[in-house]
Design a protein around this motif. Structure first.
Motif, PDB file in Angstrom:
ATOM      1  N   UNK A 238      -6.678  14.862  -7.017  1.00 15.90           N
ATOM      2  CA  UNK A 238      -5.766  13.714  -7.115  1.00 15.90           C
ATOM      3  C   UNK A 238      -6.582  12.458  -6.872  1.00 15.90           C
ATOM      4  N   UNK A 239      -6.024  11.301  -7.236  1.00 17.42           N
ATOM      5  CA  UNK A 239      -6.673  10.006  -6.995  1.00 17.42           C
ATOM      6  C   UNK A 239      -5.681   9.055  -6.340  1.00 17.42           C
ATOM      7  N   UNK A 240      -6.199   8.222  -5.476  1.00 15.64           N
ATOM      8  CA  UNK A 240      -5.367   7.191  -4.865  1.00 15.64           C
ATOM      9  C   UNK A 240      -5.368   5.945  -5.745  1.00 15.64           C
ATOM     10  N   UNK A 241      -4.204   5.331  -5.831  1.00 11.57           N
ATOM     11  CA  UNK A 241      -4.098   3.980  -6.408  1.00 11.57           C
ATOM     12  C   UNK A 241      -3.363   3.162  -5.369  1.00 11.57           C
ATOM     13  N   UNK A 242      -4.118   2.480  -4.509  1.00 12.05           N
ATOM     14  CA  UNK A 242      -3.526   1.755  -3.391  1.00 12.05           C
ATOM     15  C   UNK A 242      -3.076   0.362  -3.809  1.00 12.05           C
ATOM     16  N   UNK A 243      -1.926  -0.036  -3.272  1.00 15.98           N
ATOM     17  CA  UNK A 243      -1.387  -1.377  -3.518  1.00 15.98           C
ATOM     18  C   UNK A 243      -2.110  -2.380  -2.606  1.00 15.98           C
ATOM     19  N   UNK A 244      -1.871  -3.668  -2.784  1.00 13.21           N
ATOM     20  CA  UNK A 244      -2.519  -4.670  -1.917  1.00 13.21           C
ATOM     21  C   UNK A 244      -2.221  -4.466  -0.433  1.00 13.21           C
ATOM     22  N   UNK A 245      -1.052  -3.982  -0.093  1.00 11.95           N
ATOM     23  CA  UNK A 245      -0.716  -3.775   1.314  1.00 11.95           C
ATOM     24  C   UNK A 245      -0.726  -2.308   1.724  1.00 11.95           C
ATOM     25  N   UNK A 246      -1.185  -1.409   0.829  1.00  7.62           N
ATOM     26  CA  UNK A 246      -1.284   0.005   1.150  1.00  7.62           C
ATOM     27  C   UNK A 246       0.002   0.780   0.964  1.00  7.62           C
ATOM     28  N   UNK A 247       1.083   0.100   0.596  1.00  5.29           N
ATOM     29  CA  UNK A 247       2.356   0.782   0.380  1.00  5.29           C
ATOM     30  C   UNK A 247       2.366   1.444  -0.993  1.00  5.29           C
ATOM     31  N   UNK A 248       3.219   2.450  -1.119  1.00  2.00           N
ATOM     32  CA  UNK A 248       3.336   3.151  -2.395  1.00  2.00           C
ATOM     33  C   UNK A 248       4.658   2.761  -3.047  1.00  2.00           C
ATOM     34  N   UNK A 249       4.571   2.286  -4.262  1.00  2.49           N
ATOM     35  CA  UNK A 249       5.779   1.887  -4.978  1.00  2.49           C
ATOM     36  C   UNK A 249       5.457   1.752  -6.454  1.00  2.49           C
ATOM     37  N   UNK A 250       6.494   1.500  -7.254  1.00  5.83           N
ATOM     38  CA  UNK A 250       6.327   1.311  -8.694  1.00  5.83           C
ATOM     39  C   UNK A 250       7.084   0.066  -9.125  1.00  5.83           C
ATOM     40  N   UNK A 251       6.493  -0.678 -10.045  1.00  6.60           N
ATOM     41  CA  UNK A 251       7.153  -1.843 -10.646  1.00  6.60           C
ATOM     42  C   UNK A 251       7.690  -1.436 -12.013  1.00  6.60           C
ATOM     43  N   UNK A 252       8.961  -1.798 -12.281  1.00  8.53           N
ATOM     44  CA  UNK A 252       9.612  -1.393 -13.526  1.00  8.53           C
ATOM     45  C   UNK A 252      10.015  -2.617 -14.324  1.00  8.53           C
ATOM     46  N   UNK A 253      10.156  -2.448 -15.617  1.00 10.05           N
ATOM     47  CA  UNK A 253      10.611  -3.543 -16.475  1.00 10.05           C
ATOM     48  C   UNK A 253      12.131  -3.525 -16.546  1.00 10.05           C
ATOM     49  N   UNK A 254      12.686  -4.379 -17.372  1.00  9.60           N
ATOM     50  CA  UNK A 254      14.139  -4.509 -17.451  1.00  9.60           C
ATOM     51  C   UNK A 254      14.809  -3.231 -17.939  1.00  9.60           C
ATOM     52  N   UNK A 255      14.091  -2.421 -18.709  1.00  8.03           N
ATOM     53  CA  UNK A 255      14.670  -1.174 -19.218  1.00  8.03           C
ATOM     54  C   UNK A 255      14.525  -0.026 -18.228  1.00  8.03           C
ATOM     55  N   UNK A 256      13.855  -0.274 -17.111  1.00 10.12           N
ATOM     56  CA  UNK A 256      13.678   0.761 -16.089  1.00 10.12           C
ATOM     57  C   UNK A 256      12.414   1.566 -16.249  1.00 10.12           C
ATOM     58  N   UNK A 257      11.576   1.219 -17.213  1.00  7.50           N
ATOM     59  CA  UNK A 257      10.330   1.946 -17.415  1.00  7.50           C
ATOM     60  C   UNK A 257       9.282   1.459 -16.428  1.00  7.50           C
ATOM     61  N   UNK A 258       8.555   2.408 -15.855  1.00  8.93           N
ATOM     62  CA  UNK A 258       7.504   2.070 -14.892  1.00  8.93           C
ATOM     63  C   UNK A 258       6.345   1.419 -15.639  1.00  8.93           C
ATOM     64  N   UNK A 259       6.002   0.187 -15.215  1.00  2.01           N
ATOM     65  CA  UNK A 259       4.890  -0.518 -15.859  1.00  2.01           C
ATOM     66  C   UNK A 259       3.652  -0.560 -14.962  1.00  2.01           C
ATOM     67  N   UNK A 260       3.847  -0.349 -13.660  1.00  3.26           N
ATOM     68  CA  UNK A 260       2.723  -0.335 -12.738  1.00  3.26           C
ATOM     69  C   UNK A 260       3.133   0.483 -11.519  1.00  3.26           C
ATOM     70  N   UNK A 261       2.249   1.382 -11.084  1.00  4.08           N
ATOM     71  CA  UNK A 261       2.585   2.239  -9.950  1.00  4.08           C
ATOM     72  C   UNK A 261       1.403   2.319  -8.995  1.00  4.08           C
ATOM     73  N   UNK A 262       1.724   2.366  -7.717  1.00  2.00           N
ATOM     74  CA  UNK A 262       0.729   2.546  -6.666  1.00  2.00           C
ATOM     75  C   UNK A 262       1.093   3.811  -5.891  1.00  2.00           C
ATOM     76  N   UNK A 263       0.149   4.737  -5.823  1.00  3.82           N
ATOM     77  CA  UNK A 263       0.414   6.005  -5.132  1.00  3.82           C
ATOM     78  C   UNK A 263      -0.697   6.993  -5.407  1.00  3.82           C
ATOM     79  N   UNK A 264      -0.321   8.207  -5.806  1.00 10.49           N
ATOM     80  CA  UNK A 264      -1.310   9.258  -6.059  1.00 10.49           C
ATOM     81  C   UNK A 264      -1.235   9.668  -7.529  1.00 10.49           C
ATOM     82  N   UNK A 265      -2.388   9.595  -8.185  1.00 12.70           N
ATOM     83  CA  UNK A 265      -2.476   9.926  -9.600  1.00 12.70           C
ATOM     84  C   UNK A 265      -2.789  11.420  -9.742  1.00 12.70           C
TER      85      UNK A 265
END
Length: 410
Positions: free
Chosen positions: A112-139
């Motif tokens: 697995x790989x880490x994708x850490x956010x600026x503050x170390x939290x894990x979350x996903x950013x979605x567009x207006x349709x609900x599709x994930x456009x950016x995610x921070x967590x484990x790949x």
């Protein structure tokens, strides 16, 4: 989905392994889709080759449960972003400090790989349709990229485990043979030093109780083979004359095979002649066998039936429902003797002189060498005469077969 994180959050440094794993995650996968749970099972088999423990795999199992769908696909979002609390719950309440240690192990192994956010939290950013456009967590993409490698390693691990299992089984069988044959030798050949052999066998037994590395187990196998060879040689020393009798050589068996006198005992009487002989045709029923066995208890065999079957396996091909006990063995021998051309007269006398079980053992030994015995009936009569004179036991005959050809203890 866009991935912008390549370096770890906080005080965790960048390492060569981290950079190599990041490059691996961007590599093109050999397969477009793979069942995540099948891949997880394959990795469980091959986990030691990746330096992973069973607890590491428990955490990976929890991570995979956060991925939607059955398959890992190259065109899907393969980044999962559970909180520590949610991940701990799915990891059966594992403490967060322990969780972090196992996540580090999975990352270090490159599954697995880490994708850490600026503050170390894990979350996903979605567009207006609900599709994930950016995610921070484990790949989870490294699992898909390395799917072929993981399955290959799992196959190699299974093959190695099977090789180890066969080697351990072989050691167990040789140890059993050494112990039981030494017990037999101690009762039949007391002049030899069986105590030291039995002590050595017990030492090997203690070693075999442990989970030995493959190299040490291979070394133990060599020692056990040497011990079995030693036991076989000691048991075969007094059986050399029997080995000559079973050799099938015309020179050694000239009296049996070359005599043209039809009245000699080397040739069986016709069925018409033997009808009036008045000699019992061996056992016919279980009751007869039990009664005869009770009368001849002193002639019962002094070797275990498994040893006889191991040495004389050919007779089992003629057993109706297999050979599970002495009665089955004797009954099969009674059936086979007519196929070998041995008359009921010779068979009955052999049973009386040797004992029912011992006569069956002799016949089983003869069956192993049937292509080399020109006159089975005459051969059996000669052995019967020796038994009547108190100069014959089937034990050396079995040991001679055990020590020769493909019947070596292994």
């Amino acid at each position: 989905m866009q991935i912008i994180s390549t370096t770890p959050f906080g005080q965790r440094p960048v390492s060569a392994d981290l950079i190599e794993n990041q490059m691996l995650a961007t590599r093109e996968s050999d397969v477009a889709h793979f069942d995540k749970w099948e891949l997880f099972r394959e990795l469980c088999v091959a986990r030691l080759s990746y330096g992973l423990s069973d607890r590491d795999m428990a955490v990976l199992n929890a991570l995979l449960s956060f991925h939607q769908g059955r398959n890992l696909s190259d065109n899907d979002n393969l980044v999962v972003f559970p909180s520590n609390k949610a991940l701990s719950e799915r990891a059966h309440g594992m403490a967060e400090s322990t969780l972090r240690r196992h996540l580090a192990a999975l990352t270090g192994a490159g599954v697995i790989l880490r994708h850490d956010s600026p503050n170390g939290k894990r979350y996903a950013a979605k567009d207006a349709s609900g599709e994930v456009i950016r995610a921070f967590g484990f790949n989870l993409r490294p699992l898909l990229v390395r799917a072929s490698e993981i399955t290959d390693r799992a196959r190699e691990t299974r093959a190695a485990a099977e090789t180890y299992r066969r080697l351990r089984d072989e050691c167990s069988v040789m140890l059993r043979d050494a112990i039981k044959l030494a017990e037999y030798g101690a009762s039949e050949r007391p002049k030899h030093d069986w105590e030291s052999i039995q002590a050595t066998a017990q030492e090997y037994a203690k070693a075999l109780r442990r989970k030995l590395p493959f190299e040490l187990l291979s070394d133990l196998r060599k020692k056990l083979r040497l011990l079995c060879d030693t036991v076989g040689q000691l048991l075969g020393m007094d059986a050399q004359i029997k080995t000559k009798e079973m050799s099938g050589s015309d020179a050694d068996n000239e009296r049996h095979y070359q005599n043209s006198n039809k009245d000699s005992y080397d040739f069986e009487p016709s069925l018409e002649k033997e009808k009036g002989a008045g000699v019992d045709d061996g056992i016919e029923t279980l009751e007869e066998y039990r009664e005869l066995g009770a009368e001849q208890i002193d002639q019962s065999p002094k070797m275990p039936l498994p040893l006889v079957l191991k040495t004389c396996g050919e007779i089992q091909n003629y057993a109706k429902d297999g050979v599970n006990n002495w009665y089955d063995f004797v009954a099969t021998a009674h059936f086979v003797r007519s196929m070998m051309g041995i008359s009921s007269d010779a068979w009955g006398k052999a049973q009386i002189a040797m004992g029912v079980e011992n006569a069956a053992i002799v016949l089983a030994c003869m069956l192993e060498k049937i292509t080399e015995i020109h006159s089975p009936g005459g051969y059996l009569r000669a052995l019967t005469q020796k038994a009547e004179d108190g100069a014959f036991s089937p034990g050396p005959m079995v040991m001679a077969l055990l020590n020769g050809g493909d019947k070596n203890v292994a």
